[in-house]
Design a protein around this motif. Structure first.
Motif, PDB file in Angstrom:
ATOM      1  N   ARG A   1      28.588  48.309  42.685  1.00  0.00           N
ATOM      2  CA  ARG A   1      28.974  48.000  44.026  1.00  0.00           C
ATOM      3  C   ARG A   1      27.789  46.892  44.138  1.00  0.00           C
ATOM      4  O   ARG A   1      27.989  45.893  44.841  1.00  0.00           O
ATOM      5  CB  ARG A   1      28.620  48.823  45.119  1.00  0.00           C
TER       6      ARG A   1
ATOM      7  N   LYS B   1      28.023  44.750  51.407  1.00  0.00           N
ATOM      8  CA  LYS B   1      26.923  45.390  51.999  1.00  0.00           C
ATOM      9  C   LYS B   1      25.750  44.616  52.080  1.00  0.00           C
ATOM     10  O   LYS B   1      24.780  44.474  51.292  1.00  0.00           O
ATOM     11  CB  LYS B   1      26.700  46.680  51.129  1.00  0.00           C
TER      12      LYS B   1
ATOM     13  N   ASN C   1      26.289  47.261  63.464  1.00  0.00           N
ATOM     14  CA  ASN C   1      26.131  48.673  63.015  1.00  0.00           C
ATOM     15  C   ASN C   1      25.110  49.396  63.798  1.00  0.00           C
ATOM     16  O   ASN C   1      24.831  50.382  64.264  1.00  0.00           O
ATOM     17  CB  ASN C   1      25.776  48.850  61.625  1.00  0.00           C
TER      18      ASN C   1
ATOM     19  N   GLU D   1      35.582  52.968  60.560  1.00  0.00           N
ATOM     20  CA  GLU D   1      34.714  53.888  59.765  1.00  0.00           C
ATOM     21  C   GLU D   1      33.416  54.172  60.822  1.00  0.00           C
ATOM     22  O   GLU D   1      33.640  53.395  61.926  1.00  0.00           O
ATOM     23  CB  GLU D   1      34.015  53.182  58.568  1.00  0.00           C
ATOM     24  N   GLY D   2      32.515  54.785  60.537  1.00  0.00           N
ATOM     25  CA  GLY D   2      31.312  54.863  61.201  1.00  0.00           C
ATOM     26  C   GLY D   2      30.492  53.760  61.013  1.00  0.00           C
ATOM     27  O   GLY D   2      30.479  52.835  60.272  1.00  0.00           O
ATOM     28  N   SER D   3      29.263  53.868  62.065  1.00  0.00           N
ATOM     29  CA  SER D   3      28.255  52.740  61.941  1.00  0.00           C
ATOM     30  C   SER D   3      27.393  52.625  60.727  1.00  0.00           C
ATOM     31  O   SER D   3      26.948  51.551  59.923  1.00  0.00           O
ATOM     32  CB  SER D   3      27.369  52.612  63.150  1.00  0.00           C
ATOM     33  N   SER D   4      27.304  54.169  60.014  1.00  0.00           N
ATOM     34  CA  SER D   4      26.732  53.979  58.607  1.00  0.00           C
ATOM     35  C   SER D   4      27.256  55.087  57.735  1.00  0.00           C
ATOM     36  O   SER D   4      26.720  55.587  56.788  1.00  0.00           O
ATOM     37  CB  SER D   4      25.337  54.290  58.618  1.00  0.00           C
ATOM     38  N   THR D   5      28.676  55.414  58.208  1.00  0.00           N
ATOM     39  CA  THR D   5      29.269  56.670  57.130  1.00  0.00           C
ATOM     40  C   THR D   5      30.813  56.018  57.021  1.00  0.00           C
ATOM     41  O   THR D   5      31.332  55.593  57.927  1.00  0.00           O
ATOM     42  CB  THR D   5      29.018  57.757  58.030  1.00  0.00           C
ATOM     43  N   ASN D   6      31.600  56.669  56.445  1.00  0.00           N
ATOM     44  CA  ASN D   6      33.077  56.666  56.376  1.00  0.00           C
ATOM     45  C   ASN D   6      33.568  57.734  57.109  1.00  0.00           C
ATOM     46  O   ASN D   6      32.985  59.010  57.385  1.00  0.00           O
ATOM     47  CB  ASN D   6      33.595  56.620  54.888  1.00  0.00           C
TER      48      ASN D   6
ATOM     49  N   LEU E   1      33.118  49.439  54.670  1.00  0.00           N
ATOM     50  CA  LEU E   1      32.098  49.631  53.479  1.00  0.00           C
ATOM     51  C   LEU E   1      32.996  50.588  52.507  1.00  0.00           C
ATOM     52  O   LEU E   1      33.019  51.772  52.988  1.00  0.00           O
ATOM     53  CB  LEU E   1      31.205  49.737  53.968  1.00  0.00           C
TER      54      LEU E   1
ATOM     55  N   GLY F   1      32.304  53.046  50.509  1.00  0.00           N
ATOM     56  CA  GLY F   1      31.263  54.055  50.319  1.00  0.00           C
ATOM     57  C   GLY F   1      31.346  54.859  49.078  1.00  0.00           C
ATOM     58  O   GLY F   1      32.414  55.140  48.458  1.00  0.00           O
ATOM     59  N   ILE F   2      30.067  55.015  48.567  1.00  0.00           N
ATOM     60  CA  ILE F   2      29.907  55.682  47.091  1.00  0.00           C
ATOM     61  C   ILE F   2      30.411  57.154  47.395  1.00  0.00           C
ATOM     62  O   ILE F   2      31.259  57.737  46.521  1.00  0.00           O
ATOM     63  CB  ILE F   2      28.389  55.672  46.591  1.00  0.00           C
ATOM     64  N   ALA F   3      29.907  57.795  48.681  1.00  0.00           N
ATOM     65  CA  ALA F   3      30.201  58.982  49.138  1.00  0.00           C
ATOM     66  C   ALA F   3      31.677  59.204  49.228  1.00  0.00           C
ATOM     67  O   ALA F   3      32.427  60.203  48.697  1.00  0.00           O
ATOM     68  CB  ALA F   3      29.455  59.675  49.931  1.00  0.00           C
TER      69      ALA F   3
ATOM     70  N   SER G   1      28.678  60.032  53.543  1.00  0.00           N
ATOM     71  CA  SER G   1      27.797  59.004  53.298  1.00  0.00           C
ATOM     72  C   SER G   1      26.832  59.324  52.221  1.00  0.00           C
ATOM     73  O   SER G   1      26.663  60.531  52.029  1.00  0.00           O
ATOM     74  CB  SER G   1      27.070  58.208  54.417  1.00  0.00           C
ATOM     75  N   THR G   2      25.956  58.581  51.654  1.00  0.00           N
ATOM     76  CA  THR G   2      24.713  58.713  50.882  1.00  0.00           C
ATOM     77  C   THR G   2      23.769  59.767  51.543  1.00  0.00           C
ATOM     78  O   THR G   2      23.396  60.758  51.077  1.00  0.00           O
ATOM     79  CB  THR G   2      24.092  57.694  50.444  1.00  0.00           C
TER      80      THR G   2
END
Ligand SMILES: Cc1ncc(COP(=O)(O)O)c(C=O)c1O
Length: 292
Positions: free
Chosen positions: A52, A153, A160, A185-190, A209, A211-213, A248-249
């Motif tokens: 990514r 990213k 956010n 999505e969320g501000s820092s999560t899917n 975004l 997300g890797i998670a 999220s991570t």
């Protein structure tokens, strides 16, 4: 042990780590970043994070000459030097330092600008995320007023930041961002919902975004014969869902038990999310040996 950071090839005391005032990261958010989970001293999903990062650098035409192998060594050196078994690794790469001008610095050989690379590490309590599987968290909603390429990213995160602050002020964990009626999505999560045993999340594209998670969850769910639908869903659909959760991570999977003032399902974490929680933490254990 003093906290340490990485700045352009050197490991320095965190308190002394600094960038030039004309770094394009600070002036224009002309920078990309990654946040990686480190458990038992091992970086989770390092390969996907690197893929990514490389893609984002290419999207912005930031030329960064370091190869993956040496870069991984530098990251691991910083993690080891800080001495935290469980932590978050933050990586930021900006286009570099140049006289302030919106256009990219001239790439003539005499003035080639080197990207600025910064890494920091901070201790993180992953066990709290496992405990939160039993309680769940609440989210609020907020309009998505970010720019049109949030799949990259970048450190341009003001939209956010303001949404997350609105969530904090409301006593919620996260803000789900709305484009009209659609939950992106969320501000820092899917963001995810569950209906009739199927799990649903917004498709990839320029408006979320990747997300890797999120990718990891899709792989794990599919392998467990849980049907995944990557399609837009509305706020009304989310409120009427059987279950909801986010990934999220820093929060590999958390049940969402309320959206704004609406209870989801019976207001308790549901069975599909619980099953996914088992799969997610088993994958963490497989990669890193970490157990709550
Ligand atoms: C807007 C947004 N969406 C989703 C995510 C989740 O991505 P990841 O799973 O790679 O942490 C993040 C992570 O920071 C994010 O900022």
């Amino acid at each position: 042990m003093p906290q340490l950071a990485y700045v352009n090839g050197r490991i320095v005391r965190h308190a002394d780590a600094s960038l030039h005032v004309e770094d394009r990261g600070t002036q224009f958010a002309d920078a990309v970043y990654e946040v990686c989970a480190v458990l038992n001293g091992r970086i989770l999903d390092w390969g996907p994070h690197l893929v990514r990062l490389r893609r984002n650098l290419a999207e912005l035409a930031i030329h960064w000459p370091m190869e993956d192998g040496p870069f991984g060594l530098q990251a691991r050196r910083l993690i080891a030097a800080n001495g935290h078994a469980d932590c978050l690794l933050y990586i930021q790469i900006s286009r570099g330092v140049a006289r302030r001008d919106h256009a990219f610095p001239d790439a003539a050989p005499a003035s080639v600008v080197m990207p600025s690379v910064v890494m920091t590490v901070r201790r993180f309590d992953f066990a709290q995320r496992v405990r939160q599987l039993d309680t769940g968290i609440r989210v609020i909603t907020a309009p998505d007023n970010r720019w049109g390429r949030v799949d990259i990213k970048t450190t341009g995160l003001l939209g956010n930041v303001l949404a997350k602050q609105a969530a904090r002020t409301a006593g919620a964990f996260e803000a789900w961002l709305l484009a009209g009626e659609v939950v992106r999505e969320g501000s820092s999560t899917n963001a995810w919902i569950v209906r009739d045993g199927r799990i649903i999340t917004h498709p990839k594209g320029s408006s979320i975004l990747p997300g890797i998670a999120r990718d990891s969850l899709i792989r794990l769910a599919s392998a467990a014969q849980i049907v995944v639908e990557e399609r837009p869903f509305t706020l009304a659909e989310a409120i009427g869902a059987d279950e909801a959760f986010l990934t999220s991570t820093t929060a590999p999977i958390l049940p969402v038990v309320a959206i704004d003032d609406h209870r989801i399902g019976n207001g308790r974490p549901g069975p599909v999310t619980a099953r996914l929680g088992e799969l997610v933490w088993a994958e963490v254990a497989r990669q890193t040996g970490w157990r709550a």
